[in-house]
Motif scaffolding. Structure first.
Motif, PDB file in Angstrom:
ATOM      1  N   SER A 145     -11.393  -5.171  -2.081  1.00 35.43           N
ATOM      2  CA  SER A 145     -11.879  -4.739  -3.379  1.00 35.43           C
ATOM      3  C   SER A 145     -13.365  -5.053  -3.513  1.00 35.43           C
ATOM      4  CB  SER A 145     -11.087  -5.461  -4.464  1.00 35.43           C
ATOM      5  OG  SER A 145     -11.812  -5.473  -5.661  1.00 35.43           O
TER       6      SER A 145
ATOM      7  N   VAL B 172      -7.108  -3.403  -9.945  1.00 35.96           N
ATOM      8  CA  VAL B 172      -7.519  -4.540  -9.117  1.00 35.96           C
ATOM      9  C   VAL B 172      -8.668  -4.131  -8.199  1.00 35.96           C
ATOM     10  CG1 VAL B 172      -6.776  -6.058  -7.248  1.00 35.96           C
ATOM     11  CG2 VAL B 172      -5.315  -5.734  -9.225  1.00 35.96           C
ATOM     12  N   ALA B 173      -8.644  -2.885  -7.759  1.00 39.45           N
ATOM     13  CA  ALA B 173      -9.734  -2.405  -6.916  1.00 39.45           C
ATOM     14  C   ALA B 173     -10.986  -2.109  -7.735  1.00 39.45           C
ATOM     15  CB  ALA B 173      -9.299  -1.156  -6.169  1.00 39.45           C
TER      16      ALA B 173
ATOM     17  N   ARG C  78      -2.147   7.031  -3.822  1.00 36.20           N
ATOM     18  CA  ARG C  78      -3.441   6.397  -4.022  1.00 36.20           C
ATOM     19  C   ARG C  78      -4.573   7.276  -3.484  1.00 36.20           C
ATOM     20  NH1 ARG C  78      -2.854   0.648  -1.945  1.00 36.20           N
ATOM     21  NH2 ARG C  78      -0.972   0.772  -3.180  1.00 36.20           N
TER      22      ARG C  78
ATOM     23  N   ALA D 176       1.412  -2.220   0.312  1.00 32.85           N
ATOM     24  CA  ALA D 176       0.876  -2.842  -0.905  1.00 32.85           C
ATOM     25  C   ALA D 176       1.582  -2.327  -2.151  1.00 32.85           C
ATOM     26  CB  ALA D 176      -0.632  -2.644  -1.018  1.00 32.85           C
ATOM     27  N   ILE D 177       2.894  -2.208  -2.053  1.00 30.63           N
ATOM     28  CA  ILE D 177       3.708  -1.753  -3.185  1.00 30.63           C
ATOM     29  C   ILE D 177       4.537  -2.937  -3.665  1.00 30.63           C
ATOM     30  CG2 ILE D 177       5.594  -0.223  -3.852  1.00 30.63           C
ATOM     31  CD1 ILE D 177       3.171   1.335  -3.229  1.00 30.63           C
ATOM     32  N   LYS D 178       4.534  -3.159  -4.981  1.00 29.21           N
ATOM     33  CA  LYS D 178       5.354  -4.229  -5.561  1.00 29.21           C
ATOM     34  C   LYS D 178       6.710  -3.659  -5.943  1.00 29.21           C
ATOM     35  CE  LYS D 178       2.424  -7.607  -5.566  1.00 29.21           C
ATOM     36  NZ  LYS D 178       2.722  -8.717  -4.666  1.00 29.21           N
TER      37      LYS D 178
ATOM     38  N   ASP E 164       9.012  -4.729  -7.797  1.00 28.19           N
ATOM     39  CA  ASP E 164       9.458  -4.913  -9.177  1.00 28.19           C
ATOM     40  C   ASP E 164       8.727  -4.019 -10.161  1.00 28.19           C
ATOM     41  OD1 ASP E 164      11.439  -6.799  -8.774  1.00 28.19           O
ATOM     42  OD2 ASP E 164       9.964  -8.388  -8.563  1.00 28.19           O
ATOM     43  N   LEU E 165       7.668  -3.363  -9.693  1.00 27.03           N
ATOM     44  CA  LEU E 165       6.912  -2.488 -10.589  1.00 27.03           C
ATOM     45  C   LEU E 165       7.300  -1.041 -10.326  1.00 27.03           C
ATOM     46  CD1 LEU E 165       3.325  -4.026 -10.432  1.00 27.03           C
ATOM     47  CD2 LEU E 165       5.186  -4.570 -11.981  1.00 27.03           C
TER      48      LEU E 165
ATOM     49  N   THR F 112      -2.048  -0.526 -11.472  1.00 28.04           N
ATOM     50  CA  THR F 112      -2.544  -1.888 -11.251  1.00 28.04           C
ATOM     51  C   THR F 112      -3.370  -1.953  -9.970  1.00 28.04           C
ATOM     52  OG1 THR F 112      -0.436  -2.421 -10.226  1.00 28.04           O
ATOM     53  CG2 THR F 112      -0.756  -3.203 -12.455  1.00 28.04           C
TER      54      THR F 112
ATOM     55  N   ASP G 222       3.360  -7.897   1.410  1.00 25.02           N
ATOM     56  CA  ASP G 222       3.409  -6.463   1.105  1.00 25.02           C
ATOM     57  C   ASP G 222       2.044  -5.781   1.205  1.00 25.02           C
ATOM     58  OD1 ASP G 222       2.032  -6.987  -1.225  1.00 25.02           O
ATOM     59  OD2 ASP G 222       3.794  -7.006  -2.485  1.00 25.02           O
TER      60      ASP G 222
ATOM     61  N   ALA H 138       1.531  -2.380   5.837  1.00 26.27           N
ATOM     62  CA  ALA H 138       2.181  -2.800   4.608  1.00 26.27           C
ATOM     63  C   ALA H 138       1.624  -1.933   3.490  1.00 26.27           C
ATOM     64  CB  ALA H 138       1.894  -4.274   4.346  1.00 26.27           C
TER      65      ALA H 138
ATOM     66  N   ARG I  18       9.268  -9.714 -14.838  1.00 24.03           N
ATOM     67  CA  ARG I  18      10.379  -8.995 -14.202  1.00 24.03           C
ATOM     68  C   ARG I  18      11.265  -9.955 -13.415  1.00 24.03           C
ATOM     69  NH1 ARG I  18       8.063  -3.495 -14.021  1.00 24.03           N
ATOM     70  NH2 ARG I  18       7.640  -3.376 -16.241  1.00 24.03           N
TER      71      ARG I  18
ATOM     72  N   TYR J 236      -8.448   1.792   2.333  1.00 25.13           N
ATOM     73  CA  TYR J 236      -7.710   1.405   3.528  1.00 25.13           C
ATOM     74  C   TYR J 236      -6.233   1.345   3.200  1.00 25.13           C
ATOM     75  CZ  TYR J 236      -5.828  -1.767   7.086  1.00 25.13           C
ATOM     76  OH  TYR J 236      -5.064  -2.340   8.064  1.00 25.13           O
ATOM     77  N   LEU J 237      -5.429   2.023   3.979  1.00 27.44           N
ATOM     78  CA  LEU J 237      -3.977   1.899   3.827  1.00 27.44           C
ATOM     79  C   LEU J 237      -3.404   1.375   5.131  1.00 27.44           C
ATOM     80  CD1 LEU J 237      -2.624   5.026   1.911  1.00 27.44           C
ATOM     81  CD2 LEU J 237      -3.050   2.733   1.055  1.00 27.44           C
ATOM     82  N   GLY J 238      -2.853   0.179   5.084  1.00 32.76           N
ATOM     83  CA  GLY J 238      -2.348  -0.452   6.304  1.00 32.76           C
ATOM     84  C   GLY J 238      -0.862  -0.208   6.499  1.00 32.76           C
TER      85      GLY J 238
END
Lengths: 221, 249, 203
Positions: free
Chosen positions: A86, C101-102, C143, C84-86, C88-89, C97, A77, C82, A17, C78-80
């Motif tokens: 994880s 990853v988790a 999530r 954790a969102i990209k 560009d996706l 994803t 982010d 930030a 991207r 855990y949601l902080g």
């Protein structure tokens, strides 16, 4: 292992991207390599002699350009936090990121190097050795660079600091990589250099993700 | 066994180590001065003039011990780093950062004196000799460590990051040395090596050893002195610091 | 069951809190309160295992968390701050994803259903870059809908959400508690949640 594949796929998707970042490093590689004949003169025998060193130094600098992005976005982010939490060991995920970094920044250099080698009048045989040495050497650069990138994460003046930390550690890769091509050109055979480069790669593949993981945990705290 | 371990960890607490270091460093400083006086006397007056190199060779009495020290201090830093990571002791990081400037100084002295020695010997200030090149890279490693720990604001984080850098560095030092040596032979660079200097006389060896001892004592004294400053700075809010006699004044 | 004994946290020269004790059992929630800078986020990060406590210890199901870290991580979401969102996706790619990853891959139908329920219907395939701040928060909250985790640790989950989204999030949290889940969160606003809960004030 699935998480490893997932992270490689994600990083490749992100790179796809943002293609410009991949191409910037490649252009940088081309420009730096092209500057040397302009600065030194276009005498063919001289160019042939300096080609391995020049191409290797240029590749090393180009690989370093993208290093500080390896973890920075993930750190910013919050993705890095999620990776650390994880159930998959963080070192495995870090290896995935390093592998993806190599695919997007190291492998293109390997493929482009022979084209630039032609500018320096290298023989086809030398071009082949150059490619092999870069193929073994660029993953090493990504692995060692990962430690530096993790250590300088979120640190003031991180970019310059990163090069100060990482460049001295790149010296063995440079010596054996460029040395392989030079030794072959001198008729001494490149085998010794290449196997040492391979040994270093194996060593780094084992230890570097571990060290980078430790550094990332410090950065997260 | 466990008794001894407990005793050691008692000294690892900054509050206990601070007065101990305060008592110890003047002794090391005095010893260092004494050794330096003897060493310099041997190197300037006792050691014979070299028939090939004249008086200029005498700089190796500084150069060689400084090179030894610069490498040794890096190993000590890595040792402290390993202790710090294993036992999570605060003192280890402070010791590492107290040692780093001294190590860098010795690496610099080694390069400087190497250049001074090289000019009359090889006719050039700098030759890409394997040892000199490795020493230069060692200086870079020191500078990297100092720059990184200086750039991180939180001292605990700086210590941990520094520990990783010095451990990564100490693994790499032999690899770098070996690769530079390999590169050196391939390129047929300077063939004159410092240790190949005409058979070393016993007095010369003694001079060097005593100078090395002097540098040792100096390093210990200055590191203890510096670590006291670091402890005070880091622990300035602790009650034991406020109760120190020098703070009451 | 999550239990904490005598947790303490030091940031720089400042001691944020000490002697913090609490426990959260199945179906219970714990709201962490306190002024700005009281150490709410630090406490959540310590519990999640992202930061080290200066003192004290944590137990998960009666065992020290450090000895059962993998098992704990597998049960934790855990949601902080930030998200954790990209950028560009797309929302869908982000969700899938992140799950992969988790280590808990998500099929497309589940992910789509979650995004619809959270109110992102029709925006699943847009890059999250073009979404509003509140919509990005919703992507992160989606999530929760795909999660099997027992313990949720949420840092300011209600920030940047409109009234409808707050109500939706409350009902999601209620469902989690009704399933026997545990919840630990921070919030500046008063929140009505079902089930039994307590609040912990840091000062």
């Amino acid at each position: 292992m699935n998480a490893f594949i997932a992270i490689v796929r994600r990083d490749l998707l992100l790179a796809a991207r943002r293609k410009s970042e991949v191409f910037t490093a490649l252009f940088f590689f081309m420009i730096v390599a092209s500057l040397f004949p302009l600065g030194i003169g276009a005498e063919t025998s001289l160019l042939r002699r300096i080609a391995p060193g020049v191409l290797w130094v240029a590749a090393l600098l180009a690989a370093m350009l993208s290093l500080n992005r390896m973890f920075a976005a993930d750190h910013q982010d919050g993705t890095l936090e999620q990776m650390a939490l994880s159930p998959t060991p963080l070192a495995l995920l870090v290896s995935g990121k390093v592998f993806a970094h190599w695919l997007t920044s190291g492998l293109p250099l390997v493929l482009l190097a022979p084209v630039l080698g032609l500018q320096f009048d290298l023989s086809p045989r030398s071009l082949g050795i150059l490619m092999i040495s870069l193929l073994l050497g660029t993953p090493l650069l990504s692995l060692i660079g990962a430690i530096g990138a993790a250590l300088t994460l979120g640190v003031r003046g991180g970019g310059v600091l990163l090069s100060l930390l990482v460049l001295p550690l790149y010296i063995p890769a440079l010596i054996f990589g460029a040395g392989a091509v030079e030794a072959d050109m001198a008729g001494l055979g490149a085998g010794g250099h290449l196997s040492l480069l391979g040994a270093l790669l194996a060593l780094a593949a084992f230890f570097a993700p571990w060290a980078a993981t430790a550094a990332l945990r410090i950065a997260l705290e | 066994m466990s008794q001894r371990l407990v005793n050691w960890f008692k000294f690892a607490s900054p509050a206990t180590f601070y007065p101990l270091a305060g008592k110890a460093w003047p002794w090391f400083a005095a010893l260092g001065t004494a050794f330096a006086a003897v060493g310099l006397w041997i190197s300037f007056f006792v050691a014979p003039t070299d028939f090939q190199q004249g008086e200029g060779y005498r700089i190796i009495f500084i150069h060689v011990p400084a090179s030894w020290m610069s490498m040794f201090i890096y190993c000590v830093m890595a040792l402290w780093a390993a202790i710090g990571i294993t036992f999570n002791t605060r003192l280890s990081g402070m010791m590492s950062s107290a040692l780093a400037p001294t190590g860098a100084l010795f690496a610099f002295i080694s390069l400087w004196t190497g250049a001074l020695w090289g000019k009359p010997m090889w006719g050039a200030w700098w030759v890409w000799d394997a040892r000199l090149t490795s020493e230069l890279i060692l200086l870079f490693l020191y500078l990297g460590y100092i720059a990184l720990t200086a750039a991180i604001d939180d001292p605990r984080r700086a210590d941990k990051a520094g520990a990783i850098v010095s451990l990564v560095g100490v693994v790499n030092v032999p690899i770098i040395y070996f690769s530079v040596k390999w590169w050196n032979t391939l390129h047929q660079g300077a063939s004159v090596s410092m240790t190949k200097a005409p058979t070393m006389a016993t007095t010369m060896l003694w001079g060097m050893l005593i100078m090395a001892l002097a540098f040792w004592m100096y390093s210990i004294a200055i590191a203890l002195y510096r670590v006291r400053a670091i402890i005070l700075e880091r622990e300035r809010h602790a009650t034991w610091v406020a109760e120190l006699p020098e703070m009451q004044a | 069951m999550l239990r904490a004994h005598g947790l303490a946290c030091v940031r720089g020269d400042r001691r944020l809190f000490s002697d913090v004790d609490f426990s959260v059992s199945a179906g219970e929630w714990l709201q962490v309160e306190g002024a700005n800078g009281a150490g709410k986020t630090s406490l959540l990060r310590i519990v999640a295992g992202l930061a080290h406590a200066e003192d004290g210890h944590l137990e998960w199901e009666g065992q020290p968390v450090d000895t059962v870290r993998d098992e704990f991580n597998a049960r934790l979401l855990y949601l902080g701050h930030a998200p954790a969102i990209k950028d560009d996706l797309s929302a869908l790619e982000n969700l899938r994803t992140a799950a992969a990853v988790a280590g808990r891959p998500l099929d497309e139908a589940t992910a789509l259903a979650a995004l619809r329920r959270i109110g992102l219907k029709g925006r699943e395939d847009l890059p999250t870059r073009v979404l509003s701040q509140g919509q990005k928060r919703r992507v992160a909250l989606a999530r929760l809908l795909c999660s099997q985790a027992r313990l949720w640790i949420l840092d300011e989950p209600f920030v940047a959400l409109d009234v409808a989204a707050v109500a939706l999030l409350c009902s999601i949290l209620d469902e989690h508690l009704a399933r026997g889940g545990m919840l630990m969160f921070t919030s500046h606003q008063a929140v009505q949640l079902a089930g039994s809960g307590a609040s912990l004030r840091l000062s």
